[in-house]
Design an enzyme around this catalytic site. Sequence first.
Site, PDB file in Angstrom:
ATOM      1  N   PRO A  82      67.712 -27.243 -69.142  1.00  0.00           N
ATOM      2  CG  PRO A  82      68.128 -29.474 -69.662  1.00  0.00           C
ATOM      3  CD  PRO A  82      67.569 -28.594 -68.594  1.00  0.00           C
ATOM      4  CE1 TYR A  85      65.801 -26.777 -79.747  1.00  0.00           C
ATOM      5  CE2 TYR A  85      65.216 -27.274 -77.479  1.00  0.00           C
ATOM      6  CZ  TYR A  85      66.109 -26.791 -78.396  1.00  0.00           C
ATOM      7  OH  TYR A  85      67.331 -26.326 -77.973  1.00  0.00           O
ATOM      8  CE  LYS A 107      69.921 -18.312 -74.305  1.00  0.00           C
ATOM      9  NZ  LYS A 107      70.579 -18.981 -75.424  1.00  0.00           N
ATOM     10  CE1 TYR A 126      67.587 -23.080 -78.675  1.00  0.00           C
ATOM     11  CE2 TYR A 126      69.250 -22.635 -80.349  1.00  0.00           C
ATOM     12  CZ  TYR A 126      68.589 -23.520 -79.523  1.00  0.00           C
ATOM     13  OH  TYR A 126      68.945 -24.850 -79.529  1.00  0.00           O
ATOM     14  CG  HIS A 177      72.466 -27.072 -86.952  1.00  0.00           C
ATOM     15  ND1 HIS A 177      71.915 -27.856 -85.966  1.00  0.00           N
ATOM     16  CD2 HIS A 177      73.440 -27.834 -87.505  1.00  0.00           C
ATOM     17  CE1 HIS A 177      72.513 -29.021 -85.928  1.00  0.00           C
ATOM     18  NE2 HIS A 177      73.458 -29.032 -86.846  1.00  0.00           N
TER      19      HIS A 177
HETATM   20  C1  PHB Z   1      72.423 -30.999 -76.407  1.00  0.00           C
HETATM   21  O1  PHB Z   1      72.834 -31.207 -77.557  1.00  0.00           O
HETATM   22  O2  PHB Z   1      72.878 -31.611 -75.444  1.00  0.00           O
HETATM   23  C2  PHB Z   1      71.346 -29.986 -76.183  1.00  0.00           C
HETATM   24  C3  PHB Z   1      70.862 -29.246 -77.243  1.00  0.00           C
HETATM   25  C4  PHB Z   1      69.869 -28.315 -77.037  1.00  0.00           C
HETATM   26  C5  PHB Z   1      69.363 -28.124 -75.770  1.00  0.00           C
HETATM   27  C6  PHB Z   1      69.842 -28.848 -74.699  1.00  0.00           C
HETATM   28  C7  PHB Z   1      70.842 -29.785 -74.903  1.00  0.00           C
HETATM   29  O3  PHB Z   1      68.364 -27.211 -75.582  1.00  0.00           O
END
Ligand code: PHB
Length: 391
Positions: A292, A201, A296, A384, A72
Site C-alpha cells: 500500500p 511518509y 495504487k 503518485y 491536498h
Molecule cells: C490511507 O489513508 O489508508 C493510505 C494513504 C496512503 C497510502 C496508503 C494508505 O500510501
Amino acid sequence: MQTQVGIIGAGPAGLFLAHLLYRAGIDSVILENRSRKEIEGTIRAGVLEQWVVDLMIELGQGERLKREGDFHNGVTFQFSGQRHHIAMDEMTGGKHVTVYAQHEVVKDLVAGHLAHGGRIIFGVTDVALHQIESEHALITWRGDSAEEELRCDFIAGCDGFHGPSRQAIPTACRREFQKIYPFGWLGILCEAPQSWHELIYSRHERGFALLSTRTPEIQRLYLQCEPSDDIANWSDRRIWDEMQARFGFPGWTLVEGPIFQKSILAMRSFVCETMRHGRLFLAGDAAHIVPPTGAKGLNLAVADVLVLSCALAAFYRCGTHDALERYPANCLRRIWRGERFSWYMTTMLHLDPHENEFEQRIHLAELDYVVHSRAALTALAENYVGLPFEE
Ligand code: PHB
Ligand code: APR
C-alpha cells in the site's frame, strides 16, 4: 437468471465496472459473498488518483466525494530528522492528492447502482465458474436456500486476491509473479483532530510510519511491524509511543486520541499476467496486488475495468473481439508501472531487517535525491497522482 456480464465481487473493481457498463447500455449482475453492511464497513486504503476522482464525478457518483473528500496539494516526506513537502500539484500541472476512504467509494457506488435499477446480490456462497471456454459462460452459487445460476456472455472476476475467479483458470495457463516483503503494517483509526495538513511518509531508524486522515475528527495511521506480529502485542500506549518516536519533530505535536480499530496486514506484490481465459476476464486484486505504500491498489483496479468496459462496449457495438483480446496487454503496462512504483516507494521508505547499513544508506541517498532534484520529484509525483492513460 441471465445477463450480458456476470460480475463476481462488489469491491471497487466490480462496482466501477457495473457503472461503466450501465453507462454503455450493457446489462450486468454482481454476485457478492459478503453482506452490504460488511463491504461498506471494511477498512481499506484511501487515496484516489485524480482521474478516478474525475471518473466518479463523470459517472454521477461524486457528490459526497466533492463534499467530504480531503484534497491536498502534496505529501510530506520525513527522514534524517527533516521534513520535505512534495508539491504534487506543482509537479503535475495541478493534480491533487485526494483522501477518500475506499469503503466510502463502495457506499456511493452501491447506492448509485441500486438507484438506477442495477442488480447486486449480496451474501451468496459457493460461487463457481463454469464453461468459461465456451460461448455460454455460467456462474452458480448458493443463495438463501437453493442453488442458483446466472447465464452470461462474459464473466468479470472482480473477487479480490482470494476469490474463485483466478483459480478457475487452469494452473498450466497461468503466469504469475510474486514478491513477499519482510514487513507488515499495523493500521489504526483513532478519534483525534488532524495533526498535519497533509500525509506524512516517515522513514525512521525504528521503521516506517504513515500519517493519513479520514475526516477532520478521525485519523488513520500506520506503523511498519513484523508481518507475523500479533495485534494483541500492541497496547494503545505502545502504539502511541512508537508513533511519537517515528513522527517526532521539534516544535510539532502528534495529537493522540482513542483508538477504535487496529489490525495488521502483510505486504506482497503479485501479478497474474493471464488476465483473460476464454470468456473470463480478471480485474483488480484478483489479478494483481501491490503493497500500500504507493497508494495504487484501488486505482489500478479501476484502470482495469475502464479498459475492460471499453472492450466490452466495442464487442456489443460491432461484434469484434479485438479489444477483448488486447485487454490483458492494454492493462499490463499500467499494472507493471504501478507495481514498480509501489515496490520503489516500499523499499525506499521501509527498514528492511535483511539489508545492511550500506543498503540503508542507499535508500537515504534516494530520498535525498528525490527531494532535491526537480527531475526525480517530477517522476515520483506523476506516478503518485496517476500516470496518464496511453491505451
Ligand atoms: C490511507 O489513508 O489508508 C493510505 C494513504 C496512503 C497510502 C496508503 C494508505 O500510501
Ligand atoms: N464470491 C463472491 N464475492 C467474493 C468472493 C466469492 N467467492 N470472494 C471475494 N469476493 C468479494 C469480496 O467480498 C470483495 O467485496 O469480492 C470483492 C473484492 O473486492 P476487493 O478485495 O476490494 O478487490 P477490488 O475490487 O479488486 O479492489 C481493489 O481493494 O484490496 C484493496 O488495495 C486493494 O484498494 C484495492 C482494492
